[in-house]
Structures are given as structure tokens and as C-alpha cells.
Design a protein around this motif. Sequence first.
Motif, short mmCIF file in Angstrom:
data_model
loop_
_atom_site.label_atom_id
_atom_site.label_comp_id
_atom_site.label_asym_id
_atom_site.label_seq_id
_atom_site.Cartn_x
_atom_site.Cartn_y
_atom_site.Cartn_z
N GLY A 147 7.19 17.18 6.45
CA GLY A 147 8.08 16.05 6.73
C GLY A 147 9.14 15.85 5.67
O GLY A 147 10.04 16.68 5.53
N ILE A 148 9.00 14.79 4.91
CA ILE A 148 10.03 14.41 3.94
C ILE A 148 10.33 15.55 2.97
O ILE A 148 11.49 15.84 2.67
CB ILE A 148 9.58 13.14 3.17
CG1 ILE A 148 9.66 11.92 4.11
CG2 ILE A 148 10.46 12.90 1.92
CD1 ILE A 148 9.23 10.61 3.51
N TYR A 149 9.30 16.25 2.51
CA TYR A 149 9.52 17.27 1.48
C TYR A 149 10.50 18.34 1.95
O TYR A 149 11.36 18.76 1.19
CB TYR A 149 8.19 17.91 1.06
CG TYR A 149 8.37 18.78 -0.17
CD1 TYR A 149 8.31 18.24 -1.44
CD2 TYR A 149 8.65 20.14 -0.03
CE1 TYR A 149 8.51 19.03 -2.57
CE2 TYR A 149 8.84 20.94 -1.15
CZ TYR A 149 8.78 20.37 -2.42
OH TYR A 149 8.98 21.16 -3.53
N SER A 150 10.38 18.77 3.19
CA SER A 150 11.27 19.85 3.65
C SER A 150 12.52 19.37 4.39
O SER A 150 13.32 20.20 4.82
CB SER A 150 10.52 20.84 4.55
OG SER A 150 9.17 20.63 4.62
N ALA A 151 12.69 18.09 4.55
CA ALA A 151 13.83 17.59 5.34
C ALA A 151 15.15 17.77 4.59
O ALA A 151 15.19 17.75 3.36
CB ALA A 151 13.61 16.11 5.66
N ASP A 152 16.23 17.95 5.36
CA ASP A 152 17.56 17.99 4.73
C ASP A 152 18.27 16.64 4.84
O ASP A 152 19.03 16.25 3.97
CB ASP A 152 18.41 19.14 5.28
CG ASP A 152 18.58 19.08 6.81
OD1 ASP A 152 17.86 18.31 7.48
OD2 ASP A 152 19.41 19.85 7.33
N VAL A 153 18.00 15.93 5.93
CA VAL A 153 18.60 14.61 6.13
C VAL A 153 17.46 13.63 6.36
O VAL A 153 16.57 13.88 7.16
CB VAL A 153 19.57 14.61 7.34
CG1 VAL A 153 20.00 13.20 7.70
CG2 VAL A 153 20.79 15.48 7.05
N ILE A 154 17.48 12.52 5.62
CA ILE A 154 16.39 11.55 5.76
C ILE A 154 16.96 10.14 5.96
O ILE A 154 17.85 9.72 5.24
CB ILE A 154 15.43 11.62 4.54
CG1 ILE A 154 14.41 10.47 4.58
CG2 ILE A 154 16.14 11.61 3.20
CD1 ILE A 154 13.23 10.66 3.65
N LEU A 155 16.45 9.49 6.99
CA LEU A 155 16.79 8.08 7.21
C LEU A 155 15.62 7.26 6.67
O LEU A 155 14.49 7.38 7.16
CB LEU A 155 16.99 7.81 8.71
CG LEU A 155 17.10 6.35 9.14
CD1 LEU A 155 18.33 5.66 8.54
CD2 LEU A 155 17.17 6.23 10.67
N VAL A 156 15.88 6.47 5.63
CA VAL A 156 14.83 5.63 5.03
C VAL A 156 15.28 4.17 4.99
O VAL A 156 15.90 3.73 4.03
CB VAL A 156 14.46 6.03 3.58
CG1 VAL A 156 13.34 7.01 3.53
CG2 VAL A 156 15.64 6.50 2.78
#
Length: 243
Positions: A147-156
Motif C-alpha cells: 500500500g502506502i510504502y509502494s505508492a507513487d501518489v497518496i491521498l491522506v
Amino acid sequence: MIPKSHPRYQSLMIRELIKEGVEKGIVHITGLIAHGRGEAFDYLIGEKTQPFAIKAIETAIAYFKIAKNPIISVNGNTAILAGKEIVKFANKTGAKIEVNLFHRSVERIKKIIRLLESYGGKNILGLEGDARIEGLEHDRAICSYEGIYSADVILVPLEDGDRCQALKNMGKKVITIDLNPLSRTSITADVTIVDNVMRAIPKMLEMYEKVKEPEKVIKNWDNRKNLQEALDFICNRLKNMFK
Ligand code: ATP
Ligand code: MG
């Protein structure tokens, strides 16, 4: 029961939702404080999605359109206030969802995953906890490798400033939704949507197809300029309140 005729009916109903979220073990007790801070800024922007937020939403959509591995990070407040729409947005865009908590607890993650599944969410990440956000200590660093670790774009949405900075340091494009244009998260993110998460996510769904040239939208984006617009908006609104 809050009577519908109460002038602050909607705001009181949202408080009620957050309160129930705490009782059900979905919202952490400190989520009440975060909510209060958000409410105060919502008052200042007039409790509406303003033009500066629309522009930020457009850019957020543009990032989702160019992303190879986008993810939405969900905490307790966000799940309670916008869980249903987040599932819809993830289904529309193919983004993953990870339940990721500042105050991590396996029990709370399970409850939030169950809530999102009840809205039709599938393969929701968060329980694995098999990776760490680099440069952070304690449990708040734990995340999912897939999930977060490999993501390039993150909506938080409603993120903590320190974690936002750490995600940026890992080279991710960070999009946040934060009613406070002065928070460290707002200042650090690549795209800050200064709006209530309850309004912003449905708006992202509504506007998704309208964003046609994502590269161009991203090229023209200046987050600090947009934050200044939000602050100018608040100042002008206050200056002209009783004129
Ligand atoms: P930072 O760590 O980024 O400097 P902070 O410490 O001031 O922020 P936190 O409690 O870490 O604040 O984060 C909660 C943030 O979420 C606050 O800035 C608050 O304004 C915002 N917030 C709370 N409720 C909502 C909501 N419903 N929609 C959007 N933003 C919200
Ligand atoms: Mg903080």
C-alpha cells in the motif's frame, strides 16, 4: 435528538457522527480534538467548497489520472465522515485503500476495514503492517508494503504534519484535505484541498471526468499560491462580514 430546525443542525449531526465513531471504537479520542479544530476553520471558510478548493480538487484528480500506483490512506475521522464516497472514488479510479492510523491499534484497523467493506470496499490494506514510513519513530511509521510504502501518489486527508513530511521525503506526491491552511500538513503537501473531507470527496467524484489534461493542470499548480488564496479569502470574508 437534535431538532431539524436547529440553525446548526448539520454541524451538530456531524458532531454526533464523530461521537458515535468514538463510542464504536472507530475514531480515536483525540479525533474529537482534530474535529474541533477543523470545525473552527470550516466556520471561517463559510462551510462551503470555495473556488480555491475546486482548483485543488482539479489538481488532485489530475494526479490520480497520471498515477501508476495511487492510494488513499484512511483514518477513523475520514472513515466516519467520508468512507462511503472514498470507496466509490477508489472503485472509480482503481486506487487502493489502506487504513493507516496515527494511533495504531489492530482492533481499530479491523473495525474501520469492516466499515469500508460494508460500503463495498475490497482488498482493503492496513493490517499487514509489513513496512515502515522512513524516518519516523514509533508505531505511527507502520504501513503496508503493498500500500502506502509502494505508492507513487497518496491521498491522506487529516494527516499529521510530521508524517506528511516523511511521505514527501520518500518521494511520493502527497495530496491532503485539511481545513486548516496553516497546518504543517497543508504547507508540506503537494496539493492541499482546504475543505471539509465530507464535501471534498463527493466533489472529487463529481469532477473526475471533467479533468481532461492532467499534465497541464499539474504543471500550472502552485500549492502555496493556492493556500494564500484560501487565507486571502478568509481575511476578506472577515473584513466584510458586517459591512
Ligand atoms: P499538523 O500536524 O499538520 O501541523 P495539527 O497538528 O494542527 O496539524 P492535527 O490534529 O495533526 O492538526 O490534524 C488534524 C487536521 O485535520 C487539522 O488541521 C484540522 O483542521 C483538520 N480537520 C479536522 N476535521 C476535518 C474535516 N472534517 N475535514 C478536513 N479537515 C479536517
Ligand atoms: Mg499534527
